[in-house]
Design an enzyme around this catalytic site. Structure first.
Site, PDB file in Angstrom:
ATOM      1  N   GLY A   1      39.052 -59.542  -2.903  1.00 35.42           N
ATOM      2  CA  GLY A   1      39.119 -58.259  -2.688  1.00 35.42           C
ATOM      3  C   GLY A   1      40.296 -57.914  -2.073  1.00 35.42           C
ATOM      4  N   GLU A   2      40.971 -57.005  -1.564  1.00 40.62           N
ATOM      5  CA  GLU A   2      42.102 -56.843  -0.887  1.00 40.62           C
ATOM      6  C   GLU A   2      42.453 -57.088   0.266  1.00 40.62           C
ATOM      7  OE1 GLU A   2      43.560 -55.234  -3.809  1.00 40.62           O
ATOM      8  OE2 GLU A   2      45.486 -55.308  -2.297  1.00 40.62           O
ATOM      9  N   SER A   3      43.629 -58.417   0.328  1.00 42.39           N
ATOM     10  CA  SER A   3      44.059 -59.222   0.947  1.00 42.39           C
ATOM     11  C   SER A   3      44.803 -58.364   1.861  1.00 42.39           C
ATOM     12  CB  SER A   3      44.869 -60.585   1.345  1.00 42.39           C
ATOM     13  OG  SER A   3      45.684 -60.273  -0.220  1.00 42.39           O
ATOM     14  N   CYS A  54      40.816 -65.709  -4.767  1.00 41.03           N
ATOM     15  CA  CYS A  54      41.391 -64.806  -5.003  1.00 41.03           C
ATOM     16  C   CYS A  54      42.263 -64.600  -3.667  1.00 41.03           C
ATOM     17  CB  CYS A  54      40.458 -63.654  -5.999  1.00 41.03           C
ATOM     18  SG  CYS A  54      41.570 -62.447  -6.694  1.00 41.03           S
ATOM     19  N   ARG A  63      51.344 -63.104  -4.597  1.00 37.12           N
ATOM     20  CA  ARG A  63      50.370 -61.582  -5.140  1.00 37.12           C
ATOM     21  C   ARG A  63      50.511 -61.329  -6.217  1.00 37.12           C
ATOM     22  NH1 ARG A  63      49.916 -57.641  -1.032  1.00 37.12           N
ATOM     23  NH2 ARG A  63      47.890 -57.135  -1.788  1.00 37.12           N
ATOM     24  N   ILE A  76      40.657 -61.674 -11.551  1.00 34.47           N
ATOM     25  CA  ILE A  76      41.075 -59.768 -11.175  1.00 34.47           C
ATOM     26  C   ILE A  76      42.365 -59.866 -10.634  1.00 34.47           C
ATOM     27  CG2 ILE A  76      39.994 -57.948 -10.317  1.00 34.47           C
ATOM     28  CD1 ILE A  76      37.297 -59.069 -10.417  1.00 34.47           C
ATOM     29  N   ARG A  77      43.514 -59.393 -10.781  1.00 30.71           N
ATOM     30  CA  ARG A  77      44.720 -59.065 -10.218  1.00 30.71           C
ATOM     31  C   ARG A  77      44.922 -60.211  -9.029  1.00 30.71           C
ATOM     32  NH1 ARG A  77      45.164 -54.766  -6.546  1.00 30.71           N
ATOM     33  NH2 ARG A  77      47.076 -54.193  -7.132  1.00 30.71           N
ATOM     34  N   HIS A 112      37.535 -65.806 -10.198  1.00 35.78           N
ATOM     35  CA  HIS A 112      35.924 -65.186  -9.180  1.00 35.78           C
ATOM     36  C   HIS A 112      34.887 -65.764 -10.113  1.00 35.78           C
ATOM     37  CE1 HIS A 112      37.305 -62.278  -6.722  1.00 35.78           C
ATOM     38  NE2 HIS A 112      38.557 -62.035  -8.207  1.00 35.78           N
ATOM     39  N   GLU A 141      31.627 -66.580  -8.537  1.00 33.52           N
ATOM     40  CA  GLU A 141      30.514 -65.985  -8.360  1.00 33.52           C
ATOM     41  C   GLU A 141      30.681 -64.731  -9.585  1.00 33.52           C
ATOM     42  OE1 GLU A 141      33.446 -65.615  -6.862  1.00 33.52           O
ATOM     43  OE2 GLU A 141      33.732 -63.334  -6.740  1.00 33.52           O
TER      44      GLU A 141
HETATM   45  N1  GLN Z   1      44.926 -58.259  -5.247  1.00 37.15           N
HETATM   46  C1  GLN Z   1      44.582 -58.863  -4.356  1.00 37.15           C
HETATM   47  C2  GLN Z   1      45.457 -58.799  -3.169  1.00 37.15           C
HETATM   48  O1  GLN Z   1      46.210 -59.320  -3.467  1.00 37.15           O
HETATM   49  C3  GLN Z   1      43.352 -59.667  -4.348  1.00 37.15           C
HETATM   50  C4  GLN Z   1      42.778 -59.365  -6.197  1.00 37.15           C
HETATM   51  C5  GLN Z   1      40.797 -60.184  -5.617  1.00 37.15           C
HETATM   52  O2  GLN Z   1      40.618 -60.279  -4.977  1.00 37.15           O
HETATM   53  N2  GLN Z   1      40.581 -60.060  -6.718  1.00 37.15           N
HETATM   54  O3  GLN Z   1      44.798 -59.228  -2.197  1.00 37.15           O
END
Ligand code: GLN
Length: 200
Positions: free
Chosen positions: A46-48, A78, A105, A137-138, A173, A175
């Site tokens: 997700g987004e930390s 992630c 990150r 993903i990122r 990921h 999952e």
């Molecule tokens: N870029 C996100 C972060 O820095 C992590 C991306 C992800 O969980 N797919 O939190």
């Protein structure tokens, strides 16, 4: 006894579904008490930065550390890996420290930041000869791994799947793919051991 999937933010539903497909009982968890009552934990992607905000003042961070400390299986992906790490870069801050590593990150360049990659540099004992399809993903990169951290897979030389005792961390990921080998590695044997220890 169920595995808790931290459900503050991010792709927790995909994790709950992936565990259900494997026959591992799982449910979303949103409070420190629900986390402590779990027999294992998933820290999803997700987004930390959003996750840190949502955890503030809730006791959730301490509960996650306690679940890891008592030896229950923890699987981080992630953003979950970023939260689990000892140190974070981009920007710099401390993580929970349940994974002895630095998470950098968004460490892949813009062109490469999201990709499906076939991983062939794998721990044979854990995975056999079959390559792993990995969805990035990122994703962060991991650096400065402590002595207790084993590398189970690399992408272009960089560690992307690691294990520190009961904590398994993937910068990608699993999952979202169809290959159950990583979730199995994270949960089947560790969960059985944790449950057996508790029943003894
Ligand atoms: N870029 C996100 C972060 O820095 C992590 C991306 C992800 O969980 N797919 O939190």
């Amino acid at each position: 006894m169920t595995v808790g999937v931290l459900a503050l933010q991010g792709d927790f539903e995909a994790h709950t579904a992936a565990l259900a497909r494997l026959g591992v009982p799982a449910r979303p968890v949103r409070t420190a008490d629900e986390i402590l009552a779990s027999a294992g934990l998933v820290l999803p992607g997700g987004e930390s930065t959003a996750m840190w905000k949502l955890m503030e003042g809730t006791g959730i961070a301490d509960a996650i550390v306690e679940v890891a400390r008592r030896g229950d299986p923890v699987f981080a992906t992630c953003a979950g890996v970023i939260v689990a790490a000892r140190r974070i870069e981009g920007p710099a801050r401390a993580g929970l420290g349940i994974l002895d590593a630095t998470a950098i990150r968004n460490a892949y360049g813009r062109q490469l930041d999201s990709a499906v990659v076939t991983l062939t540099d794998l721990d044979r004992e854990a995975f056999g000869d079959e390559p792993l399809e990995a969805v990035f993903i990122r994703a962060p990169k991991l650096a400065g791994l402590g002595p207790g951290v084993e590398v189970l897979a690399r992408r272009d030389g960089d560690p992307v799947l690691v294990r520190q005792g009961n904590v398994v961390a993937a910068t990608f990921h699993p999952e979202l793919g169809a290959d159950p080998r990583i979730l199995r590695l994270a949960f089947s044997s560790a969960l059985a051991a944790a449950l057996a220890a508790r029943a003894a």
